[in-house]
Design a protein around this motif. Structure first.
Motif, short mmCIF file in Angstrom:
data_model
loop_
_atom_site.label_atom_id
_atom_site.label_comp_id
_atom_site.label_asym_id
_atom_site.label_seq_id
_atom_site.Cartn_x
_atom_site.Cartn_y
_atom_site.Cartn_z
N ARG A 1 0.79 -1.09 -0.11
CA ARG A 1 -0.06 -0.01 -0.09
C ARG A 1 1.00 1.23 0.01
O ARG A 1 0.67 2.14 -0.76
N HIS B 1 2.70 1.42 -3.51
CA HIS B 1 2.10 1.28 -4.42
C HIS B 1 2.56 0.08 -5.44
O HIS B 1 2.68 0.03 -6.60
N GLU C 1 1.34 -6.44 -2.98
CA GLU C 1 -0.09 -6.57 -2.58
C GLU C 1 -0.44 -8.05 -2.96
O GLU C 1 -1.23 -8.74 -2.23
N GLU D 1 -9.57 6.75 -7.82
CA GLU D 1 -8.35 7.68 -8.22
C GLU D 1 -8.76 8.56 -9.70
O GLU D 1 -8.52 9.64 -9.62
N GLN E 1 -2.49 2.18 -15.91
CA GLN E 1 -1.64 1.97 -14.64
C GLN E 1 -0.52 0.80 -14.94
O GLN E 1 -1.08 -0.13 -15.83
N ALA F 1 3.70 0.50 -10.32
CA ALA F 1 3.26 1.43 -9.32
C ALA F 1 3.30 2.71 -10.12
O ALA F 1 2.81 3.66 -9.31
N ARG G 1 1.58 5.45 -12.62
CA ARG G 1 0.22 6.10 -13.14
C ARG G 1 0.43 6.88 -14.39
O ARG G 1 1.40 7.76 -14.16
N ASN H 1 3.34 8.93 -7.99
CA ASN H 1 3.69 8.26 -8.96
C ASN H 1 3.02 8.43 -10.46
O ASN H 1 2.87 7.32 -11.00
#
Length: 323
Positions: free
Chosen positions: A154, A157, A162, A229, A255, A258, A260, A294
């Motif tokens: 988290r 990112h 995750e 987002e 995406q 990590a 964007r 990011n």
């Protein structure tokens, strides 16, 4: 004078690149936990003869392979952009999660293959209390590591961390189900409960693997940013509309691990100077990067009063226009 200018800009405060290689230490933690749980769960199986506990041990082998893959892909993803990878290497993380999902599916099928013969010809379990105690210790190891990885994923990112965390948490719940099944055998004496629980575990693992593969495919297919987002992004852009002089359209997002990526067209009065338009784009990009960590932002400035500005919102915007 009309203004039609391409402006490409990375975030004004780029994410600290040294932080990305450090994520490898979390993968090493996952590898160490996998070795520990494989040993503990295998010992629990050898003590009891439970195929439910065997299925649990087999999933830990998948955890180990997934953790090694995660380490490799986190190392690749941390590499800086180069001539052949001008957008960086962050998509490597999707290969890690995709492979891990595929391994989970294979493990689920292997568990079912091991459980079905025991369902047809049940065998009594031995030394159940000791086996359960060892398995509980392994589950606690997985739980602790999963919580660490989830928070790190988290914070940084990282889809790889995750996915690894969710896999370990699934392993914890799987272990809990196996423990219930083995305990039920001890209480009821019904031996078929053990392979039935193992088959239920296999079904749960199969579902988890399918979800991870699905998410990885979406990432490789450049899926748009999540709804929350996108809402944050639109709030930033809408804050510039109050004057009536500024509009935007053709908003696109994707995406990549990590990172964007955001692109859009910004429309302003044609009488604006290039400097004024450039200053606006700088402000918009900075606000987007503050709202979305990011993020790399690409903007295209167009004159509001030119009809062509409202006709170039397709992906192949200049196809068929002779240039």
């Amino acid at each position: 004078m009309s203004v039609n200018m391409h402006e490409e800009r990375r975030d004004p405060a780029p994410p600290p690149t040294p932080a990305r290689p450090s994520l490898g230490r979390f993968a090493w933690l996952s590898i160490a936990a996998a070795f520990a749980t494989i040993g503990l769960k295998t010992a629990a199986y050898l003590v009891t003869g439970s195929v439910g506990l065997l299925s649990d041990a087999m999933e830990s082998i998948v955890n180990l392979v997934g953790a090694v893959m995660a380490l490799a892909m986190l190392t690749v993803a941390a590499l800086p952009a180069d001539e052949n990878h001008s957008y960086g290497h962050s998509k490597a993380e999707y290969f890690s999660s995709g492979v891990e999902g595929g391994l989970i599916v294979i493990a689920a099928l292997s568990i079912a293959v091991a459980a079905i013969p025991r369902l047809l010809a049940p065998r009594p379990l031995e030394r159940i209390g000791l086996g359960l105690l060892v398995s509980v210790g392994a589950s606690l190891v997985n739980l602790g590591v999963a919580l660490v990885l989830k928070e790190a994923g988290r914070r940084h990112h990282s889809i790889t961390l995750e996915a690894n965390a969710h896999h370990l948490l699934t392993d914890v719940w799987t272990s809990a189900g196996v423990l219930v099944g083995v305990g039920a055998v001890a209480l009821t004496g019904w031996q078929r409960l053990d392979p039935l629980v193992a088959i239920a575990v296999a079904a749960n693992i199969l579902y988890t693997g399918a979800r991870i593969v699905h998410k990885s495919i979406h990432g490789l297919m450049d899926v748009a940013l999540p709804a929350e987002e996108l809402d944050a992004l639109r709030r930033v852009l809408d804050s510039y509309l109050h004057s009536g002089e500024v509009h935007y359209h053709d908003l696109r997002t994707r995406q990549s691990g990590a990172r964007r990526f955001v692109s859009l067209h910004v429309l302003v009065p044609g009488a604006w100077t290039v400097q004024r338009g450039h200053h606006l784009l700088e402000s918009i990009e900075a606000d987007i990067c503050r709202a979305l960590p990011n993020a790399t932002v690409f903007t295209h400035l167009e004159p509001l009063d030119d009809p062509a500005s409202w006709e170039d919102m397709t992906l192949d915007r200049h196809r068929g226009k002779g240039g």
